[in-house]
Scaffold this motif. Structure first.
Motif, PDB file in Angstrom:
ATOM      1  N   ILE A  79      -1.159  -4.095   8.221  1.00 57.12           N
ATOM      2  CA  ILE A  79      -0.272  -3.125   8.881  1.00 57.12           C
ATOM      3  C   ILE A  79       0.321  -2.123   7.987  1.00 57.12           C
ATOM      4  O   ILE A  79       0.582  -0.844   8.218  1.00 57.12           O
ATOM      5  CB  ILE A  79       0.982  -4.320   9.231  1.00 57.12           C
ATOM      6  CG1 ILE A  79       0.464  -5.076  10.335  1.00 57.12           C
ATOM      7  CG2 ILE A  79       2.126  -3.238   9.741  1.00 57.12           C
ATOM      8  CD1 ILE A  79       1.496  -6.390  10.504  1.00 57.12           C
ATOM      9  N   THR A  80       0.763  -2.444   6.636  1.00 53.45           N
ATOM     10  CA  THR A  80       1.315  -1.360   5.706  1.00 53.45           C
ATOM     11  C   THR A  80       0.174  -0.667   4.939  1.00 53.45           C
ATOM     12  O   THR A  80       0.734   0.487   4.249  1.00 53.45           O
ATOM     13  CB  THR A  80       2.174  -2.224   4.836  1.00 53.45           C
ATOM     14  OG1 THR A  80       1.652  -2.977   3.930  1.00 53.45           O
ATOM     15  CG2 THR A  80       3.314  -2.930   5.297  1.00 53.45           C
ATOM     16  N   GLY A  81      -0.907  -0.963   4.758  1.00 55.09           N
ATOM     17  CA  GLY A  81      -1.755  -0.193   4.011  1.00 55.09           C
ATOM     18  C   GLY A  81      -1.726  -0.652   2.491  1.00 55.09           C
ATOM     19  O   GLY A  81      -2.143   0.314   1.614  1.00 55.09           O
ATOM     20  N   ALA A  82      -0.942  -1.633   2.264  1.00 48.60           N
ATOM     21  CA  ALA A  82      -0.959  -2.105   0.829  1.00 48.60           C
ATOM     22  C   ALA A  82      -1.945  -2.613   0.238  1.00 48.60           C
ATOM     23  O   ALA A  82      -2.757  -3.057   0.813  1.00 48.60           O
ATOM     24  CB  ALA A  82       0.467  -3.004   0.794  1.00 48.60           C
ATOM     25  N   ALA A  83      -2.300  -2.465  -1.117  1.00 49.69           N
ATOM     26  CA  ALA A  83      -3.715  -2.668  -1.573  1.00 49.69           C
ATOM     27  C   ALA A  83      -3.209  -4.251  -2.119  1.00 49.69           C
ATOM     28  O   ALA A  83      -2.530  -4.626  -2.489  1.00 49.69           O
ATOM     29  CB  ALA A  83      -3.786  -2.090  -2.965  1.00 49.69           C
TER      30      ALA A  83
END
Length: 83
Positions: A79-83
């Motif tokens: 959802i957030t594009g966090a790695a």
């Protein structure tokens, strides 16, 4: 496991702005939680913020949307594009 809002909801409007994923929205009669977006605040906070602010305790786990902590974290990252 995603959360859900029960019919005990009094539409007090405090949960919607607390959701970091935008999973809570007004429904036809009460607020609803989109299980595709709900991560129980995993990745954002230590506890679900909607549950923390709900004055009537009407936000339990949704038995129809069971997820592990790892699955919730993977959803958070998606959802957030966090790695």
């Amino acid at each position: 496991m995603a959360l859900m809002i029960t019919d005990e909801c009094i539409n007090c409007d405090v949960c919607e702005p607390e959701c970091p994923n935008g999973a809570i929205s007004p429904g036809e009669e009460i607020y609803v939680i989109d299980p595709v977006l709900c991560t129980e605040c995993v990745g954002h906070f230590d506890a679900p913020q909607c549950v923390e602010v709900c004055p009537v305790d009407c936000i339990p786990l949704d038995p129809d949307n069971k997820e592990t902590q790892d699955e919730l974290m993977a959803k958070f990252k998606r959802i957030t594009g966090a790695a």
